[in-house]
Design an enzyme around this catalytic site. Sequence first.
Site, mmCIF file in Angstrom:
data_model
loop_
_atom_site.group_PDB
_atom_site.id
_atom_site.type_symbol
_atom_site.label_atom_id
_atom_site.label_comp_id
_atom_site.label_asym_id
_atom_site.label_seq_id
_atom_site.Cartn_x
_atom_site.Cartn_y
_atom_site.Cartn_z
ATOM 1 N N GLU A 1 0.805 -1.222 0.000
ATOM 2 C CA GLU A 1 0.000 0.000 0.000
ATOM 3 C C GLU A 1 0.836 1.269 0.000
ATOM 4 O O GLU A 1 0.483 2.253 -0.662
ATOM 5 C CB GLU A 1 -0.925 0.011 1.228
ATOM 6 C CG GLU A 1 -1.960 -1.095 1.271
ATOM 7 C CD GLU A 1 -3.172 -0.799 0.411
ATOM 8 O OE1 GLU A 1 -3.276 0.334 -0.093
ATOM 9 O OE2 GLU A 1 -4.007 -1.701 0.245
ATOM 10 N N ASP B 1 -8.421 7.778 -8.849
ATOM 11 C CA ASP B 1 -9.018 6.503 -9.227
ATOM 12 C C ASP B 1 -10.536 6.547 -9.160
ATOM 13 O O ASP B 1 -11.204 5.512 -9.193
ATOM 14 C CB ASP B 1 -8.500 5.387 -8.324
ATOM 15 C CG ASP B 1 -8.862 5.594 -6.861
ATOM 16 O OD1 ASP B 1 -9.365 6.681 -6.525
ATOM 17 O OD2 ASP B 1 -8.640 4.675 -6.047
#
Length: 299
Positions: free
Chosen positions: A77, A93
């Site tokens: 991450e 995103d």
Amino acid sequence: MRVSRSHPLAVAAVAVALAAGAACASGPAQAAPDGPAAVAAQPAATAPQAPAAHRVAAGGLTPDQRRRADQLISVFENSTTEIQYDYAENINDGRGVTAGRAGFTTNDGDALKVVRAYTAVSPDNPLARFIPELERLAAAGSGDTSGLPEADYIAAWKQAAQDPAFRQVQDDQVDQRYFTPAMDQADQLGLGTALARAELYDASIQHGNGSEYDALPALISRTVAKVGSPSAAGEHAWLDAFFDVRVDDLNNPANSSTADEWRKSVDRVECLRRIAATGNYDLTGPFDITAFGSGYTIN
């Protein structure tokens, strides 16, 4: 739930690393490993099961295994083994601002749940004022961050992350919404190895636990349809099939807004597959990995 956020230089190195067959786990680092995992009762099966020495207690992972699973997810991450409670950015995103140790997003209620829980224990926190807008964004499923506004929200998240109470809230949310559901799925499947459980936990973080085609339960269902249950296929073979199903989903997600980011994140699955290739199903440490072209030691 964070879709994916890989190190900007590491993403460019993925193709090179995969083409070169970079080893994710190059063997234990020079330190004494901890003891073997607890052995769970073996269910009846007609196919080979994971070796007894590799199995863990039915309730989940040992503290050392959980720590290493969290370190692996943090590498995937945030490109560091250190948990990043103060991380916050818009990764474009379609999910607005992604923040915290598990990528709590503003468009789907993830961040809202965290901020509400924090406000319940600390009413005057710097994020409380964003609750009305977070509620609106969650209701609309909107990635628009202009009404927060984005820069103020990110600054407030980073400020709040200095508070141990906020870090605890993030930990609690991860346990309730990602770790526990993944361990429940692992129990239902009869998965006994720490590596298989860590893979489901990582998939829970990235894919979520809903009813969508891209979510963890759907990935499990497709794997079972492909090779049968872990007891029928053998846990190692089942896990390898799950890796394949997850990689296919990352490359071809039903949710098109995730496509660009998820295709960049395939190496998080291949990293765990490479650990499996070394035989370290216990996640015995410390051990070294390579992920997205960079090396790390998991302690």
